[in-house]
Scaffold this active site. Structure first.
Site, short mmCIF file in Angstrom:
data_model
loop_
_atom_site.label_atom_id
_atom_site.label_comp_id
_atom_site.label_asym_id
_atom_site.label_seq_id
_atom_site.Cartn_x
_atom_site.Cartn_y
_atom_site.Cartn_z
CD GLU A 85 -5.25 -3.89 -1.85
OE1 GLU A 85 -4.05 -3.99 -2.14
OE2 GLU A 85 -6.09 -4.73 -2.19
CD GLU A 142 5.64 -6.84 -0.57
OE1 GLU A 142 5.68 -8.07 -0.74
OE2 GLU A 142 5.97 -6.02 -1.46
#
Length: 697
Positions: free
Chosen positions: A433, A459
C-alpha cells in the site's frame, strides 16, 4: 391523540397473516426477492416467514429481526395455519425434558423448554444464547417444570480463570470493609455471570441484574449492574510488568540516505482515485463498550414495548420518548456478532495513548505484548526507508488506542500467535500500500522490496498546500453529514491512505468523539500517531459484507457454506480480498502482481517473527467477493423503514431499519438510530418529563 403500538402486536399480525392458505414458499434470492409481512420463503433447506418488512438483502435467518422460522408447505403446496400468538404463558407437555440453561452456550428453538435458576421456561421469538430466561422476558414464558424436579440451586456456569497478566494500572483501593472472597474479578469479554452474582471491577463492587452479557462492563447507572458495598478488604492488585526486550534476529541497519536526485520507479498504488473506497464504518470512542442504551429504557432492552407517539407543541411533528427509541435501537442490534464488533472497535482515552512510549512498564497490556514480539530495532530494520513520521512510538500508540489488537484471549486461543499473525499481515499490506516498490533500490540502496514499506506518507503527487477536490463529496448528503472545511483536501494519508471527507469524519468521531477535528485538520492523519492508528482502525473494523481482518486472523470469522462456495477461507488471502479484492482477487486462478507482492512480503515477515504459517491459504486468485449471506455480513447503517403500520400516525412505521449500504446513520454509534427516526419522520426526542431534548444532546 396518543398513538401507541406494541412491537408484539405487529408480530401477532404477522402470525395471523400466515394462517391463510398460501402458495408454495418462494426460493429466496438475495438482492432480488421482494416480500411482504407474512410471506413464506425457502432458503438453504428451511422456511421463514417475513416480519418487520425485510428488504431484499435481509437474508432469512431464525435469529433475524426480519424473519421467524416457519413450516415448509406439504405436498398440497399450501402452508399449515400458524397459531396466533397468545400473550399468556403456554404450558408445554409435561415430559420432564427441560434442558439446563447455560448462558452464552445453550441454543434453543421456539417451543423448547429450559431449566434456569430452579424454574422452567418455554422459548419464543427466537432467543439468542445470551438472552437468559426470565418470567417477564420477550423471549420466554415461565411454565411448570412438570416431571422435572426443580433444582435447589441455579445451574452453575463455570467462571473463566482470571488472567495472570498484571493490570497496566493499579485499581483504586475501595473504602469498604475487607473482601471475603464473595466477589470475582470482572474480565471484559470473558466473565459470565448470572443475576445476583457480585463482581469487582476497577476497585468497585457491583451486583448483576437483567442478565448482563460478557461485554457489559460494570458501571454505576448501568441497566445491567447495581453498585453494592464490597464484602470487605482491598481489591486485588498486581504490580505492573516490565516490557520484555526482544533481540532482533537480524542485525539492524542504519537508515540509508535517499538521494533526492534519484526518482524511484514505484508500482502503481492500490488507491484508485476514480473509485470510491469501501466506506469505513464509524466506531464508538469508549474504552468499555456497552450495548445498553445510553438512556435506561422504561422496559427491559429485550422487549422494546409500546412506542408513544404524540403531536409536538407546534402541531407540525411528533415526539417520542428517548428511552423508547433507545430500547428499540438496542433490540434491533442485539446479536452476538454485533456485540463482538462493538468490543473490537472500542477505543482507549487519548490520554492513555499519549502516555504510551517504548519500554514504559505502564503501557497497556496489548502494547506490552507487541513490544515483546517487535522491538524498536526490528521496526527500524523492517522499514529503513519509511517516512520519518512513521515512528515506532506512534505504532505503539496506535496499538494502545485499540484494546482488541493483540488482546489477551481467555478461551484457549493462542494470543501470542494471533498477535504475530496480525503484525505480519499488517506489515505485508504496508509493503504494497505505501511501499516504494522500487526494484532498482534493491541494488543501489541495499533494501529489499519487502523492507520498502511505509515510504509514502501522503498519496503520490498530492500536497497539503494545493487544494485537491478528488475525494471531496461536499455537495451531497455526505457533505451535509460530514461537511468539508474550506481549503482542505481529503486525499490518501497515512499507512491506510485514508480518503474522502466522510471517512475522515467517521475516523475523527472514532478518535475524538467529534467529526470536525479531522475534517478541519486532515493533515493530522499524516503528521501524528493517527498515521498508523488509521491502519489499526481499518484492521479491527468490518467492511460489510466483509468481516474485519481481525476476525479473519483470530478465528472469530468461521466461513459458512456461502463463504466456502466462494472459496473464502481464513488466511492472508481473505485479508487481500478485504483490502483490495475488487482489483487483486478472483482472476480465474491468475495471481495479480499486487497480491503476489503481499504474499511474498507476508512469508518473509512471518519468518522474521518466528510465525508458522504452514497450510494457511495465502492466495485470493480463486476467491470471489464476500456476499451478504456470508458469516461475517453485518448491517451497520440505519435507513427509513417504509413499512405500513395502521396504528401509528399516517400509517407510517416511525422506525428505521438496519441496511447494508452507507447512510448518514451508523448502528455502531449509540444514538444514531434516534437521529434517523427524527430525520425521516419529523420526530423530536423527549425526556422522561416530556421535555424536548435539543438536537445534539
Amino acid at each position: 391523540m396518543n398513538y401507541k403500538m406494541t412491537l408484539l402486536a405487529s408480530l401477532v399480525l404477522g402470525a395471523t397473516a400466515s394462517t391463510q392458505a398460501l402458495a408454495a414458499p418462494v426460493e429466496w434470492q438475495g438482492g432480488q426477492t421482494s416480500v411482504k409481512n407474512g410471506d413464506i420463503v425457502s432458503f438453504q433447506g428451511s422456511c421463514f416467514e417475513a416480519q418487520n418488512n425485510p428488504g431484499s438483502w435481509e437474508t432469512p435467518s431464525s435469529a433475524s429481526w426480519f424473519w421467524k422460522s416457519a413450516e415448509c408447505s406439504g405436498g398440497s403446496g399450501t402452508l399449515p395455519p400458524a397459531p396466533t400468538q397468545s400473550p399468556g404463558p403456554v404450558e408445554p407437555p409435561q415430559t420432564g425434558t427441560a434442558t439446563p440453561w447455560v448462558p452464552g452456550k445453550t441454543k434453543v428453538s421456539n417451543g423448547d423448554m429450559v431449566e434456569y435458576q430452579g424454574k422452567c421456561f418455554v422459548a419464543k421469538n427466537n432467543p439468542g444464547s445470551w438472552s437468559s430466561p426470565t418470567g417477564s422476558g420477550w423471549f420466554w414464558d415461565e411454565v411448570s417444570c412438570g416431571n422435572t424436579p426443580a433444582p435447589t440451586n441455579a445451574p452453575v456456569t463455570d467462571k473463566p480463570t482470571v488472567p495472570t497478566a498484571a493490570p497496566t494500572q493499579t485499581p483504586p483501593t475501595p473504602t469498604d470493609a475487607p473482601v471475603t472472597g464473595n466477589e470475582v474479578v470482572w474480565v471484559a469479554g470473558s466473565s459470565r455471570v448470572s443475576n445476583g452474582d457480585r463482581v469487582i471491577y476497577q476497585g468497585e463492587c457491583f451486583e448483576a441484574r437483567n442478565n448482563p452479557g460478557i461485554w457489559e462492563a460494570p458501571k454505576a447507572g448501568s441497566w445491567f449492574w447495581t453498585p453494592v458495598t464490597c464484602s470487605g478488604g482491598v481489591a486485588p492488585t498486581a504490580a505492573p510488568t516490565t516490557a520484555p526486550t526482544v533481540t532482533p534476529t537480524v542485525a539492524p541497519t542504519a537508515k540509508p540516505t535517499i538521494d533526492p536526485t534519484v526518482e524511484p520507479t514505484p508500482l502503481p498504488p492500490t488507491v484508485e482515485p476514480t473509485v470510491a473506497p469501501t466506506v469505513e464504518p464509524t466506531v464508538l470512542p469508549t474504552l468499555e463498550p456497552s450495548v445498553a442504551p445510553s438512556v435506561e429504557p422504561t422496559l427491559p432492552p429485550e422487549k422494546p414495548g409500546e412506542l408513544t407517539i404524540l403531536p409536538d407543541n407546534a402541531g407540525t411533528g411528533y415526539t417520542i420518548p428517548r428511552a423508547e427509541l433507545s430500547a428499540v435501537e438496542y433490540y434491533k442490534t442485539d446479536s452476538p456478532l454485533f456485540r463482538q464488533v462493538k468490543f473490537d472497535i472500542s477505543t482507549r482515552d487519548n490520554a492513555i495513548v499519549e502516555a504510551t512510549a517504548p519500554n514504559n512498564a505502564m503501557n497497556p497490556e496489548n502494547v506490552l505484548r507487541v513490544e515483546g514480539i517487535l522491538s524498536e530495532q526490528q521496526w527500524d530494520y523492517f522499514f529503513p526507508l519509511r517516512n520519518e513520521a512513521y515512528t515506532y512510538k506512534r505504532f505503539l500508540q496506535a496499538v494502545a488506542k485499540f484494546p482488541a489488537f493483540c488482546q489477551t484471549y481467555t478461551d484457549g486461543r493462542d494470543s501470542e500467535a494471533i498477535c504475530k499473525r496480525s503484525i505480519a499481515t499488517m506489515f505485508a499490506h504496508f509493503g504494497q500500500e505505501t511501499g516504494a516498490n522500487a526494484p532498482n533500490w534493491v541494488q543501489s540502496k541495499g533494501v529489499e522490496l519487502w523492507r520498502q514499506g511505509l515510504y509514502y506518507l501522503r498519496e503520490m503527487y498530492k500536497s497539503e498546500d494545493v487544494v485537491d477536490g478528488t475525494y471531496s463529496a461536499c455537495g451531497s448528503w455526505q457533505g451535509e453529514k460530514w461537511p468539508c472545511a474550506p481549503g482542505k483536501s481529503y486525499f490518501g494519508r497515512g499507512a491506510k491512505q485514508l480518503s474522502w471527507n466522510y471517512n475522515y469524519g467517521q475516523f475523527s468521531q472514532a478518535m475524538f468523539g467529534d467529526i470536525n477535528v479531522l475534517l478541519e485538520k486532515p493533515e493530522l492523519v499524516a503528521d501524528t500517531w493517527l498515521n498508523l492508528a488509521s491502519a489499526v482502525f481499518f484492521f479491527v473494523t468490518p467492511q460489510p459484507p466483509k468481516p474485519s481482518m481481525l476476525h479473519v486472523i483470530d478465528g472469530t470469522w468461521q466461513p459458512n457454506a456461502a463463504d466456502k462456495a466462494a472459496n473464502l477461507l481464513p488466511g492472508l488471502g481473505a485479508t487481500i480480498q478485504i483490502i483490495n479484492g475488487a482489483y487483486e482477487c478472483g482472476k480465474g486462478g491468475a495471481e495479480d502482481y499486487r497480491a503476489a507482492n503481499r504474499i511474498k512480503y507476508y512469508k518473509i515477515f512471518a519468518e522474521e517473527l518466528n510465525l508458522d504459517i504452514t497450510g494457511e491459504p495465502l492466495s485470493c486468485a480463486n476467491m470471489k467477493a464476500f456476499a451478504t449471506d456470508g458469516a461475517g455480513a453485518l448491517l451497520l447503517n440505519w435507513d427509513k423503514d417504509w413499512g405500513y403500520n395502521g396504528s401509528r400516525p399516517g400509517d407510517k412505521s416511525f422506525e428505521c431499519k438496519p441496511v447494508g449500504y452507507q447512510t448518514a446513520y451508523n448502528a455502531l454509534f449509540e444514538g444514531d438510530y434516534e437521529q434517523c427516526v427524527e430525520k425521516h419522520f419529523n420526530v423530536q426526542a423527549v425526556d422522561e418529563n416530556g421535555v424536548i431534548i435539543p438536537k445534539g444532546q
